[in-house]
Scaffold this motif. Structure first.
Motif, PDB file in Angstrom:
ATOM      1  N   GLY A 229       0.816  -1.210   0.000  1.00 35.16           N
ATOM      2  CA  GLY A 229       0.000   0.000   0.000  1.00 35.16           C
ATOM      3  C   GLY A 229       0.849   1.260   0.000  1.00 35.16           C
ATOM      4  N   LEU A 230       1.898   1.258   0.811  1.00 29.95           N
ATOM      5  CA  LEU A 230       2.800   2.411   0.829  1.00 29.95           C
ATOM      6  C   LEU A 230       3.545   2.550  -0.494  1.00 29.95           C
ATOM      7  CD1 LEU A 230       4.263   2.084   4.444  1.00 29.95           C
ATOM      8  CD2 LEU A 230       2.489   3.658   3.634  1.00 29.95           C
ATOM      9  N   SER A 231       3.882   1.411  -1.087  1.00 31.02           N
ATOM     10  CA  SER A 231       4.545   1.435  -2.394  1.00 31.02           C
ATOM     11  C   SER A 231       3.635   2.057  -3.442  1.00 31.02           C
ATOM     12  CB  SER A 231       4.936   0.011  -2.807  1.00 31.02           C
ATOM     13  OG  SER A 231       5.468  -0.012  -4.123  1.00 31.02           O
ATOM     14  N   ASP A 232       2.340   1.719  -3.397  1.00 27.86           N
ATOM     15  CA  ASP A 232       1.385   2.299  -4.348  1.00 27.86           C
ATOM     16  C   ASP A 232       1.290   3.810  -4.157  1.00 27.86           C
ATOM     17  OD1 ASP A 232       0.725  -0.219  -5.400  1.00 27.86           O
ATOM     18  OD2 ASP A 232      -0.730  -0.564  -3.805  1.00 27.86           O
ATOM     19  N   GLY A 233       1.288   4.254  -2.896  1.00 23.24           N
ATOM     20  CA  GLY A 233       1.266   5.693  -2.621  1.00 23.24           C
ATOM     21  C   GLY A 233       2.516   6.370  -3.151  1.00 23.24           C
TER      22      GLY A 233
ATOM     23  N   ASP B 284       6.049   6.381 -16.565  1.00 19.48           N
ATOM     24  CA  ASP B 284       6.046   5.486 -15.403  1.00 19.48           C
ATOM     25  C   ASP B 284       7.449   5.405 -14.813  1.00 19.48           C
ATOM     26  OD1 ASP B 284       5.538   3.619 -13.478  1.00 19.48           O
ATOM     27  OD2 ASP B 284       4.918   2.017 -14.838  1.00 19.48           O
ATOM     28  N   VAL B 285       7.834   6.466 -14.127  1.00 20.99           N
ATOM     29  CA  VAL B 285       9.161   6.534 -13.516  1.00 20.99           C
ATOM     30  C   VAL B 285       9.272   5.529 -12.375  1.00 20.99           C
ATOM     31  CG1 VAL B 285      10.835   8.058 -12.392  1.00 20.99           C
ATOM     32  CG2 VAL B 285       9.288   8.974 -14.137  1.00 20.99           C
ATOM     33  N   ALA B 286       8.174   5.314 -11.656  1.00 16.36           N
ATOM     34  CA  ALA B 286       8.193   4.439 -10.478  1.00 16.36           C
ATOM     35  C   ALA B 286       8.614   3.017 -10.826  1.00 16.36           C
ATOM     36  CB  ALA B 286       6.818   4.434  -9.809  1.00 16.36           C
ATOM     37  N   THR B 287       8.086   2.492 -11.923  1.00 10.15           N
ATOM     38  CA  THR B 287       8.459   1.138 -12.333  1.00 10.15           C
ATOM     39  C   THR B 287       9.940   1.075 -12.692  1.00 10.15           C
ATOM     40  OG1 THR B 287       6.227   0.626 -13.145  1.00 10.15           O
ATOM     41  CG2 THR B 287       8.028  -0.702 -14.005  1.00 10.15           C
TER      42      THR B 287
ATOM     43  N   LEU C 266       9.626   0.229  -8.175  1.00  8.99           N
ATOM     44  CA  LEU C 266       8.360   0.185  -7.433  1.00  8.99           C
ATOM     45  C   LEU C 266       7.336  -0.573  -8.275  1.00  8.99           C
ATOM     46  CD1 LEU C 266       8.089   3.792  -5.915  1.00  8.99           C
ATOM     47  CD2 LEU C 266       8.759   1.669  -4.770  1.00  8.99           C
ATOM     48  N   GLU C 267       6.999  -1.774  -7.842  1.00  8.96           N
ATOM     49  CA  GLU C 267       6.159  -2.677  -8.632  1.00  8.96           C
ATOM     50  C   GLU C 267       4.734  -2.158  -8.770  1.00  8.96           C
ATOM     51  OE1 GLU C 267       4.565  -7.328  -8.493  1.00  8.96           O
ATOM     52  OE2 GLU C 267       5.915  -6.545  -6.956  1.00  8.96           O
ATOM     53  N   LYS C 268       4.174  -2.329  -9.962  1.00 10.75           N
ATOM     54  CA  LYS C 268       2.777  -1.983 -10.228  1.00 10.75           C
ATOM     55  C   LYS C 268       1.888  -3.108  -9.740  1.00 10.75           C
ATOM     56  CE  LYS C 268      -0.820  -0.021 -12.322  1.00 10.75           C
ATOM     57  NZ  LYS C 268      -1.426   1.237 -11.828  1.00 10.75           N
ATOM     58  N   HIS C 269       0.877  -2.803  -8.926  1.00  3.61           N
ATOM     59  CA  HIS C 269      -0.054  -3.807  -8.409  1.00  3.61           C
ATOM     60  C   HIS C 269      -1.420  -3.667  -9.078  1.00  3.61           C
ATOM     61  CE1 HIS C 269       2.760  -3.266  -4.810  1.00  3.61           C
ATOM     62  NE2 HIS C 269       3.022  -4.464  -5.295  1.00  3.61           N
ATOM     63  N   ASP C 270      -2.287  -4.616  -8.820  1.00  2.00           N
ATOM     64  CA  ASP C 270      -3.638  -4.601  -9.394  1.00  2.00           C
ATOM     65  C   ASP C 270      -4.605  -5.125  -8.342  1.00  2.00           C
ATOM     66  OD1 ASP C 270      -5.869  -4.518 -10.957  1.00  2.00           O
ATOM     67  OD2 ASP C 270      -5.319  -6.179 -12.262  1.00  2.00           O
ATOM     68  N   GLU C 271      -5.227  -4.230  -7.614  1.00  2.00           N
ATOM     69  CA  GLU C 271      -6.153  -4.601  -6.545  1.00  2.00           C
ATOM     70  C   GLU C 271      -7.462  -3.833  -6.708  1.00  2.00           C
ATOM     71  OE1 GLU C 271      -5.387  -6.936  -4.423  1.00  2.00           O
ATOM     72  OE2 GLU C 271      -3.227  -7.084  -4.763  1.00  2.00           O
ATOM     73  N   ASP C 272      -8.555  -4.423  -6.233  1.00  2.00           N
ATOM     74  CA  ASP C 272      -9.840  -3.745  -6.232  1.00  2.00           C
ATOM     75  C   ASP C 272     -10.641  -4.221  -5.031  1.00  2.00           C
ATOM     76  OD1 ASP C 272     -11.105  -6.259  -6.989  1.00  2.00           O
ATOM     77  OD2 ASP C 272     -10.450  -5.858  -9.035  1.00  2.00           O
ATOM     78  N   LEU C 273     -11.830  -3.678  -4.866  1.00  2.00           N
ATOM     79  CA  LEU C 273     -12.633  -4.000  -3.688  1.00  2.00           C
ATOM     80  C   LEU C 273     -13.071  -5.460  -3.688  1.00  2.00           C
ATOM     81  CD1 LEU C 273     -13.854  -2.917  -1.107  1.00  2.00           C
ATOM     82  CD2 LEU C 273     -15.851  -2.153  -2.411  1.00  2.00           C
ATOM     83  N   GLY C 274     -13.325  -6.025  -4.868  1.00  2.00           N
ATOM     84  CA  GLY C 274     -13.704  -7.431  -4.940  1.00  2.00           C
ATOM     85  C   GLY C 274     -12.610  -8.328  -4.403  1.00  2.00           C
ATOM     86  N   GLN C 275     -11.361  -8.022  -4.736  1.00  2.00           N
ATOM     87  CA  GLN C 275     -10.242  -8.801  -4.207  1.00  2.00           C
ATOM     88  C   GLN C 275     -10.110  -8.631  -2.702  1.00  2.00           C
ATOM     89  OE1 GLN C 275      -6.494  -8.641  -6.572  1.00  2.00           O
ATOM     90  NE2 GLN C 275      -7.659  -7.361  -7.969  1.00  2.00           N
ATOM     91  N   THR C 276     -10.359  -7.417  -2.227  1.00  2.00           N
ATOM     92  CA  THR C 276     -10.269  -7.168  -0.789  1.00  2.00           C
ATOM     93  C   THR C 276     -11.295  -7.998  -0.033  1.00  2.00           C
ATOM     94  OG1 THR C 276      -9.441  -4.923  -1.141  1.00  2.00           O
ATOM     95  CG2 THR C 276     -10.432  -5.403   0.998  1.00  2.00           C
TER      96      THR C 276
END
Length: 274
Positions: A101-105, A121-124, A128-138
């Motif tokens: 979560g902090l990485s995403d921020g 996409d400087v972060a990548t 800093l890895e790109k993630h893929d999360e949503d409320l359904g996964q949560t």
């Protein structure tokens, strides 16, 4: 703000209505077919509608967009991906994955500044890895079951849990906070076309590989979502679509093994020897 809330509420009501109907029909559906798909006739009808809409509207527009220079398409995808990192980070925190979560921020802050609003996409590039999360996964991560498989109009494959979660995903989507309706609809449409253009090769492969595209997409979606929820390490679960094939293999294996069985120790054989 005044315009975005009613529209997101209207979208939420539409999803609730569709899923409410799906749950009602699922309760009335009889046994047979895929156990996770009690609404298969209705889902197949919706799937055909989506395929028609894609064939004559969405895909042609995506094919025209795909003619744009690669740097332009990459910049657009990066821009929308950067916006998505906000909600992705929130869901990582809700799942207890604080580091992610902090990485995403950090990705959002870095790409929004150094990356010029996420176009680059400087972060990548710095790890800093790109993630893929949503409320359904949560919700799935916290043990909420997926429920029956559902094909949503225009949105495609889903299930009751993920469909209801879309209400939260839409409500907290930064693009939905834009006050100007025209601007909000334009950028939302551009995001849809950008995502569709990225899948032009994949859907062609699915058309060529699958005898039953509906069944192929259903199985793919179920396995894909389980993989997402368990971060690539889902517990083993038998796919009902493969049961008949497995039964056939088991029977063949048994028949093949039968000639090699030593029958000399059977009761009848022992009596004959005596």
């Amino acid at each position: 703000m005044k315009n975005s809330k009613p529209e997101s509420m209207a979208a939420g009501h539409s999803i609730l209505l569709a899923l409410g109907l799906a749950c009602t029909l699922a309760a009335c559906a009889g046994p047979g077919g895929h156990p996770k798909d009690p609404l298969e006739p209705m889902n197949r009808a919706t799937f055909r509608f989506n395929e028609t809409a894609d064939k004559y509207v969405v895909r042609p527009v995506a094919e025209v967009y795909d003619l744009a220079p690669l740097p332009v398409k990459t910049g657009v995808a990066n821009f929308f991906g950067n916006i998505g990192d906000v909600w992705i980070g929130v869901n990582n925190l809700l799942q207890g994955k604080v580091v992610d979560g902090l990485s995403d921020g950090g990705r959002f802050l870095l790409n929004s500044t150094v990356g010029l609003l996420g176009v680059f996409d400087v972060a990548t590039e710095i790890g800093l890895e790109k993630h893929d999360e949503d409320l359904g996964q949560t919700l799935g991560r916290w043990g909420v079951g997926d429920g029956p498989y559902v094909v949503l109009p225009l949105l495609g494959s889903s299930n009751v849990r993920d469909g209801l979660s879309l209400i939260g995903d839409f409500r907290f989507d930064p693009l939905m906070q834009l006050e100007d309706v025209g601007a909000r609809n334009s950028v939302s449409g551009l995001r849809l076309i950008s995502r569709r253009a990225a899948l032009l090769g994949a859907d062609t492969a699915a058309d060529e590989a699958a005898l039953d595209k509906y069944g192929y997409m259903r199985s793919f979606y179920m396995q894909y979502r389980r993989n997402q929820i368990y971060d690539g390490q889902p517990p083993r679960e038998k796919d009902p679509d493969d049961e008949d094939a497995d039964d056939g293999k088991s029977a063949t294996a048994t028949d093949a093994a039968a000639p090699g069985i030593d029958k000399s120790s059977s009761p009848d054989k022992k009596e004959n020897l005596e």
